[in-house]
Structures are given as structure tokens and as C-alpha cells.
Design an enzyme around this catalytic site. Structure first.
Site, PDB file in Angstrom:
ATOM      1  N   CYS A 170       0.882  -1.172   0.000  1.00 52.87           N
ATOM      2  CA  CYS A 170       0.000   0.000   0.000  1.00 52.87           C
ATOM      3  C   CYS A 170       0.916   1.218   0.000  1.00 52.87           C
ATOM      4  O   CYS A 170       2.126   1.066  -0.193  1.00 52.87           O
ATOM      5  CB  CYS A 170      -0.990  -0.017   1.165  1.00 52.87           C
ATOM      6  SG  CYS A 170      -0.280   0.190   2.811  1.00 52.87           S
ATOM      7  N   HIS A 200      14.453 -14.967  11.004  1.00 53.60           N
ATOM      8  CA  HIS A 200      13.967 -15.035  12.383  1.00 53.60           C
ATOM      9  C   HIS A 200      12.451 -15.142  12.496  1.00 53.60           C
ATOM     10  O   HIS A 200      11.953 -15.662  13.490  1.00 53.60           O
ATOM     11  CB  HIS A 200      14.432 -13.799  13.174  1.00 53.60           C
ATOM     12  CG  HIS A 200      15.884 -13.838  13.538  1.00 53.60           C
ATOM     13  ND1 HIS A 200      16.467 -12.984  14.439  1.00 53.60           N
ATOM     14  CD2 HIS A 200      16.884 -14.661  13.105  1.00 53.60           C
ATOM     15  CE1 HIS A 200      17.755 -13.258  14.569  1.00 53.60           C
ATOM     16  NE2 HIS A 200      18.041 -14.274  13.746  1.00 53.60           N
TER      17      HIS A 200
HETATM   18  C1  RB5 Z   1      -4.031   5.314   0.701  1.00 54.20           C
HETATM   19  O1  RB5 Z   1      -4.068   6.668   0.415  1.00 54.20           O
HETATM   20  C2  RB5 Z   1      -3.112   5.035   1.872  1.00 54.20           C
HETATM   21  O2  RB5 Z   1      -3.692   5.443   3.046  1.00 54.20           O
HETATM   22  C3  RB5 Z   1      -2.764   3.562   1.920  1.00 54.20           C
HETATM   23  O3  RB5 Z   1      -2.161   3.190   0.728  1.00 54.20           O
HETATM   24  C4  RB5 Z   1      -1.813   3.141   3.014  1.00 54.20           C
HETATM   25  O4  RB5 Z   1      -0.657   3.911   3.003  1.00 54.20           O
HETATM   26  C5  RB5 Z   1      -2.391   2.979   4.341  1.00 54.20           C
HETATM   27  O5  RB5 Z   1      -1.721   2.567   5.314  1.00 54.20           O
END
Ligand code: RB5
Length: 149
Positions: free
Chosen positions: A68, A101
Site C-alpha cells: 500500500c 527469524h
Molecule cells: C491510501 O491513500 C493510503 O492510506 C494507503 O495506501 C496506506 O498507506 C495505508 O496505510
């Protein structure tokens, strides 16, 4: 010879890096199970952590990569599943240690925090480092036990 499948999933903050890593994996002889997302449209990262947890549970892949924007949200979401050991990694040392680990089965990267070459290096190390076992096996077993409370 059967190719190992690696599952990949990201939200919109990681989709570009996911495409890059999919190419790396295919070039290295892995099959890729792409669980989405597939574009820049805003989506919710917990949905992709669930897709990864389900794919691992169903045996569609034994190892995966989640991405993400920061790597934080999707690693929190993934680690709610007792069979997932998702490690948010920023460098080669972390990639190595999460295997040695922690026996991590999911590598987590931040699409907005890591450069492409460092990410590729992390993936390569993650895939090619064996769990050390020994005292670490006892600790890893406790992770799953804690997840059942
Ligand atoms: C999305 O904008 C962002 O919040 C997501 O990709 C992530 O970084 C959340 O932890």
C-alpha cells in the site's frame, strides 16, 4: 517442473510497484497470482489483505507480497490472520531478518516509501532466504497461538 506461484496484491498506492515486481517474478521463473488492484482508482487496503489471506489459506500460493502507500495499513490488516506473518520491510536487512527469524510468508512494501531498486532487492532476498528455525521456531509458533486468543 512446476513453477512456484507468488501472490501479489496492493491498493492504489502500490499498484505501480506491484506491476514492476510482477515482471521481476516472471523473469525469475515464478508464476504470479495478481489479486489486484489493477488501476489508480482509490480502493480500501484491508480488502486486498483479505484477498491475500484467503489465497494463502486456500493454498493458491505459499508466499506473497502486499503493497500500500506506506505499507503500514496493509500489514496491520494482513497480520489479523493467524496464518499470515506479514513483514513491512524497507531495506535488505529487514528482508533478510524477516525470513531468518520470523519466517514471514508475506513481504510488505510501501509503494510511496521505497525506491524500485531497493524493492526489487528486498523481494529477491525475501524469496531466497531460508528460515533459521531453532529458537525462532518456538517464537513463531507463539505468534499463531496468540492469534487464537
Ligand atoms: C491510501 O491513500 C493510503 O492510506 C494507503 O495506501 C496506506 O498507506 C495505508 O496505510
Amino acid at each position: 517442473m512446476t513453477m512456484e506461484t507468488i501472490a501479489l496484491a496492493s491498493d492504489h498506492g502500490g499498484v505501480e510497484l506491484k506491476t514492476l515486481l510482477a515482471k521481476q517474478l516472471e523473469g525469475a521463473g515464478f508464476a504470479v497470482l495478481d489479486l489486484g488492484t489493477d488501476g489508480a482508482q482509490s480502493v480500501d487496503y484491508p480488502d486486498f489483505a483479505v484477498a491475500m489471506a484467503d489465497a494463502l489459506k486456500q493454498g493458491k500460493a505459499a508466499r506473497g507480497v502486499l503493497i500500500c502507500g506506506s505499507g503500514i495499513g496493509i500489514s496491520i490488516a494482513a497480520n489479523r490472520f493467524a496464518h499470515v506473518r506479514a513483514a513491512l520491510v524497507h531495506d535488505a536487512y529487514g528482508a533478510r531478518m524477516c525470513r531468518l527469524h520470523n519466517d514471514a510468508n508475506v513481504l510488505v512494501l510501501g509503494g510511496r516509501t521505497i525506491g524500485p531498486d531497493v524493492a526489487k532487492d528486498c523481494l529477491d532476498i525475501f524469496l531466497n532466504t531460508e528460515f533459521e528455525g531453532g529458537r525462532h521456531a518456538r517464537r513463531v509458533a507463539k505468534l499463531a497461538e496468540n492469534g487464537e486468543r
